[in-house]
Design a protein around this motif. Structure first.
Motif, mmCIF file in Angstrom:
data_model
loop_
_atom_site.group_PDB
_atom_site.id
_atom_site.type_symbol
_atom_site.label_atom_id
_atom_site.label_comp_id
_atom_site.label_asym_id
_atom_site.label_seq_id
_atom_site.Cartn_x
_atom_site.Cartn_y
_atom_site.Cartn_z
ATOM 1 N N TYR A 165 0.844 -1.202 0.000
ATOM 2 C CA TYR A 165 0.000 0.000 0.000
ATOM 3 C C TYR A 165 0.877 1.250 0.000
ATOM 4 C CZ TYR A 165 -3.093 3.729 1.499
ATOM 5 O OH TYR A 165 -3.780 4.931 1.566
ATOM 6 N N LEU A 209 1.164 3.870 -3.119
ATOM 7 C CA LEU A 209 0.678 5.218 -2.823
ATOM 8 C C LEU A 209 1.793 6.238 -3.038
ATOM 9 C CD1 LEU A 209 -1.900 6.686 -1.653
ATOM 10 C CD2 LEU A 209 -0.662 6.695 0.522
ATOM 11 N N ALA A 218 -2.205 3.749 -7.813
ATOM 12 C CA ALA A 218 -3.233 4.049 -6.815
ATOM 13 C C ALA A 218 -4.202 2.871 -6.681
ATOM 14 C CB ALA A 218 -3.990 5.317 -7.205
ATOM 15 N N ALA A 242 -2.582 0.150 -4.733
ATOM 16 C CA ALA A 242 -2.576 0.486 -3.303
ATOM 17 C C ALA A 242 -3.921 0.144 -2.680
ATOM 18 C CB ALA A 242 -2.253 1.965 -3.110
ATOM 19 N N ALA A 243 -5.002 0.520 -3.355
ATOM 20 C CA ALA A 243 -6.343 0.229 -2.854
ATOM 21 C C ALA A 243 -6.579 -1.279 -2.772
ATOM 22 C CB ALA A 243 -7.390 0.881 -3.749
ATOM 23 N N THR A 258 -6.018 7.186 -1.804
ATOM 24 C CA THR A 258 -5.464 6.859 -3.126
ATOM 25 C C THR A 258 -6.138 7.707 -4.201
ATOM 26 O OG1 THR A 258 -7.038 5.051 -3.610
ATOM 27 C CG2 THR A 258 -5.049 4.484 -2.379
#
Length: 427
Positions: free
Chosen positions: A301, A305, A390, A393-394, A419
């Protein structure tokens, strides 16, 4: 495989609904004394803020939980609109005050330099501490415990939960000190005039003092890091400092071939920007005694990010204004730094590589490069790459073990929301 530590706690212990409780001053003092007697950190009773081992009682509340902005009966649509920063606003204020105390120095000039970006009004967005505090709550996943065990260990579990949150706050403080130290050093290397909308420290107090102020912040971070007594976490964050130096050196010493290499650029970006937040997220997980799998998800993450954040920074350097950025626009290209938008433009217009190789010492070459960039899909492709990271990361947050605790779920939603904010920001 990371070992499960003594800081693994029960849901009853670390649930913010339990920890953010009201009690009499006498009970609060008793809880504090219990922690001091049970805690292996020798300096836990010290009132020196920079040791990061202080338990904070304000009035008769234990300030550990995120401030609630939504009642439990609120709709999911309202919850989705929560500001991630507001969820940890109380703790951010607490951390800001502690950071100002931690950077006090005996020499007035050094003190002025060290606290320059920690003063009220110029602390910045406090993005990294926000991520880490949200991650701390998002990883509140206790080990299974029978009702009998939970009942017999009730007081100890609450004490461990309090200690754990304080240690995780310490990671946020250390991370912010490392980050600000790197900004001070970067501004010297880049000969920058402004930072966060004000004059840079090097332009106000000179390069030598700016470098020493950065070194001082790193030393304070080291002292705080040592107080955690966790060699794995110490190793992680020591590696971060190595990465910062490595990334900056890569940027200063690129060959002609490396300058046009996207893989080289992404590796440098990881070292300079993403390593700090990714390894700090991992440190949060390790302090909580999480499994290797969960620690890896926390790392992923932070890594993605951080990469998305920097890619948007690179875009904004071309599309933003000096006023919105708090620093000069087009600063990268003026310093001969080639970033993602330009690298993508070169893929469309190979002839641009010859201009880039000349180093942009001539302002006419900057104009030519900007013209090619405007005709290319470079800006959009950089945004698309940021979106990809992003999304990754999510996905890391979505892959965490399921948890029904409302505070955990809210913090995870906030991390996912960040994000989106990273890739849609304009400054």
């Amino acid at each position: 495989m990371f070992l499960r530590g003594f800081t693994r706690i029960s849901k009853a212990g670390f649930n913010n609904k339990r920890l953010h409780w009201s009690c009499s001053p006498a009970l609060a003092t008793a809880a504090y004394n219990q922690l001091c007697s049970a805690n292996p950190l020798k300096d836990i009773t010290s009132k020196q803020h920079w040791e990061c081992a202080e338990i904070n009682f304000t009035g008769s509340h234990v300030l550990l939980g995120a401030r609630r902005q939504v009642h439990y009966g609120a709709t999911s649509a309202v919850e989705d609109q929560l500001d991630p920063f507001s969820l940890v606003a109380d703790e951010l204020s607490l951390l800001a005050n502690r950071l100002r105390s931690m950077v006090v120095a005996e020499v007035p000039k050094l003190a002025s330099g060290a606290e320059y970006f920690f003063k009220m009004g110029v602390e910045g967005k406090r993005f990294r501490p926000t991520v880490l505090l949200l991650m701390a709550t998002a990883l509140n996943m206790p080990v299974p415990m029978s009702s009998a065990e939970r009942s017999s260990n009730f007081g100890v579990v609450d004490t461990l939960a309090t200690e754990l949150r304080t240690r995780q706050q310490c990671i946020a403080e250390i991370t912010e000190m490392i980050h600000v130290a790197s900004l001070l050093h970067d501004d010297v290397l880049d000969d920058a005039d402004t930072r966060r909308g004000i004059s840079s420290l090097n332009s106000v107090m000179g390069n030598k003092l700016a470098v020493l102020a950065g070194d001082f912040l790193l030393s304070r971070a080291c002292v705080a890091l040592a107080s955690l007594n966790n060699t794995e976490v110490v190793s992680l964050l020591a590696k971060v400092v190595e990465h910062l130096v490595t990334g900056e050196t890569m940027q200063m010493t690129t060959t002609s071939e490396q300058r046009l290499n996207m893989e080289y650029y992404m590796q440098k970006t990881y070292y300079k920007t993403a390593s700090l937040i990714s390894n700090s997220c991992k440190a949060i997980a390790l302090l909580a005694g999480q499994t290797a799998e969960v620690a890896t998800l926390a790392f992923e993450y932070g890594k993605n990010l951080g990469l998305a954040y920097q890619l948007i920074d690179d875009v904004l350097d071309y599309t933003g204004t000096s006023a919105s950025l708090g620093k000069g626009s087009l600063s990268d290209i003026r310093h001969g730094i080639v970033t993602a938008p330009l690298l993508f433009a070169i893929e469309e217009f190979p002839q641009l590589s010859k201009v880039v190789q000349r180093g942009f010492d001539n302002s006419a070459d900057i104009d030519i490069a900007l013209e090619y960039l405007g005709r290319s899909q470079g800006i959009q492709r950089a945004k698309d790459l940021a979106q990809k990271h992003a999304t990754q990361a999510a996905q890391a947050i979505d892959s965490l073990p399921e948890n029904d605790d409302e505070d955990v779920r809210r913090s995870r939603r906030a991390l996912v929301d960040l994000t989106h904010r990273v890739i849609t920001r304009t400054k």
